[in-house]
Design a protein around this motif. Structure first.
Motif, PDB file in Angstrom:
ATOM      1  N   UNK A  23       0.828  -1.207   0.000  1.00 47.70           N
ATOM      2  CA  UNK A  23       0.000   0.000   0.000  1.00 47.70           C
ATOM      3  C   UNK A  23       0.867   1.263   0.000  1.00 47.70           C
ATOM      4  N   UNK A  24       0.326   2.325  -0.565  1.00 45.48           N
ATOM      5  CA  UNK A  24       1.026   3.606  -0.628  1.00 45.48           C
ATOM      6  C   UNK A  24       0.265   4.609   0.224  1.00 45.48           C
ATOM      7  N   UNK A  25       0.988   5.296   1.092  1.00 50.04           N
ATOM      8  CA  UNK A  25       0.345   6.315   1.919  1.00 50.04           C
ATOM      9  C   UNK A  25       0.216   7.602   1.122  1.00 50.04           C
ATOM     10  N   UNK A  26      -0.672   8.464   1.553  1.00 51.03           N
ATOM     11  CA  UNK A  26      -0.882   9.736   0.880  1.00 51.03           C
ATOM     12  C   UNK A  26       0.379  10.597   0.968  1.00 51.03           C
ATOM     13  N   UNK A  27       1.125  10.462   2.057  1.00 52.91           N
ATOM     14  CA  UNK A  27       2.363  11.231   2.199  1.00 52.91           C
ATOM     15  C   UNK A  27       3.396  10.807   1.158  1.00 52.91           C
ATOM     16  N   UNK A  28       3.516   9.503   0.941  1.00 48.43           N
ATOM     17  CA  UNK A  28       4.456   8.999  -0.061  1.00 48.43           C
ATOM     18  C   UNK A  28       4.036   9.452  -1.460  1.00 48.43           C
ATOM     19  N   UNK A  30       2.285  12.139  -2.263  1.00 47.48           N
ATOM     20  CA  UNK A  30       2.550  13.576  -2.396  1.00 47.48           C
ATOM     21  C   UNK A  30       4.033  13.853  -2.590  1.00 47.48           C
ATOM     22  N   UNK A  31       4.884  13.125  -1.852  1.00 47.94           N
ATOM     23  CA  UNK A  31       6.332  13.302  -1.985  1.00 47.94           C
ATOM     24  C   UNK A  31       6.790  12.922  -3.397  1.00 47.94           C
ATOM     25  N   UNK A  32       6.249  11.849  -3.933  1.00 54.81           N
ATOM     26  CA  UNK A  32       6.613  11.436  -5.279  1.00 54.81           C
ATOM     27  C   UNK A  32       6.146  12.469  -6.304  1.00 54.81           C
ATOM     28  N   UNK A  33       4.939  12.979  -6.143  1.00 55.12           N
ATOM     29  CA  UNK A  33       4.430  13.995  -7.062  1.00 55.12           C
ATOM     30  C   UNK A  33       5.296  15.250  -7.010  1.00 55.12           C
ATOM     31  N   UNK A  34       5.733  15.629  -5.834  1.00 58.89           N
ATOM     32  CA  UNK A  34       6.595  16.810  -5.692  1.00 58.89           C
ATOM     33  C   UNK A  34       7.940  16.578  -6.367  1.00 58.89           C
ATOM     34  N   UNK A  35       8.535  15.385  -6.173  1.00 55.87           N
ATOM     35  CA  UNK A  35       9.811  15.069  -6.831  1.00 55.87           C
ATOM     36  C   UNK A  35       9.673  15.114  -8.348  1.00 55.87           C
ATOM     37  N   UNK A  36       8.603  14.546  -8.875  1.00 53.58           N
ATOM     38  CA  UNK A  36       8.395  14.543 -10.314  1.00 53.58           C
ATOM     39  C   UNK A  36       8.165  15.951 -10.843  1.00 53.58           C
ATOM     40  N   UNK A  37       7.448  16.749 -10.085  1.00 53.42           N
ATOM     41  CA  UNK A  37       7.207  18.135 -10.482  1.00 53.42           C
ATOM     42  C   UNK A  37       8.511  18.914 -10.545  1.00 53.42           C
ATOM     43  N   UNK A  38       9.356  18.749  -9.548  1.00 58.89           N
ATOM     44  CA  UNK A  38      10.645  19.444  -9.528  1.00 58.89           C
ATOM     45  C   UNK A  38      11.542  18.958 -10.669  1.00 58.89           C
ATOM     46  N   UNK A  39      11.539  17.668 -10.931  1.00 58.67           N
ATOM     47  CA  UNK A  39      12.380  17.115 -11.989  1.00 58.67           C
ATOM     48  C   UNK A  39      11.933  17.621 -13.356  1.00 58.67           C
ATOM     49  N   UNK A  40      10.630  17.747 -13.555  1.00 55.03           N
ATOM     50  CA  UNK A  40      10.148  18.194 -14.867  1.00 55.03           C
ATOM     51  C   UNK A  40      10.425  19.670 -15.089  1.00 55.03           C
TER      52      UNK A  40
END
Length: 48
Positions: A23-28, A30-40
Motif C-alpha cells: 500500500x502507498x500512503x498519501x504522504x508517499x 505527495x512526496x513522489x508527485x513533488x519530486x516529479x514536479x521538480x524534476x520536470x
C-alpha cells in the motif's frame, strides 16, 4: 513480451501485479508527485 494478448488479458495481468504491491500512503504519493514536479521543471526542453 507477448504482444498478441487481448486488452482484457493485459488488464488482468496488470491488476495481479498491482495487487502484489504494498500500500502507498498519501504522504508517499505527495512526496513522489513533488519530486516529479521538480524534476520536470529542471529539465531543458529539446528543440525540434
Amino acid at each position: 513480451m507477448n504482444y498478441k494478448i487481448s486488452f482484457q488479458e493485459r488488464a488482468k495481468i496488470g491488476m495481479e501485479i498491482l495487487s502484489k504491491q504494498g500500500p502507498v500512503t498519501i504522504e508517499k504519493a505527495r512526496a513522489q508527485a513533488e519530486r516529479l514536479s521538480q524534476a520536470s521543471k529542471s529539465k531543458v526542453k529539446k528543440q525540434r
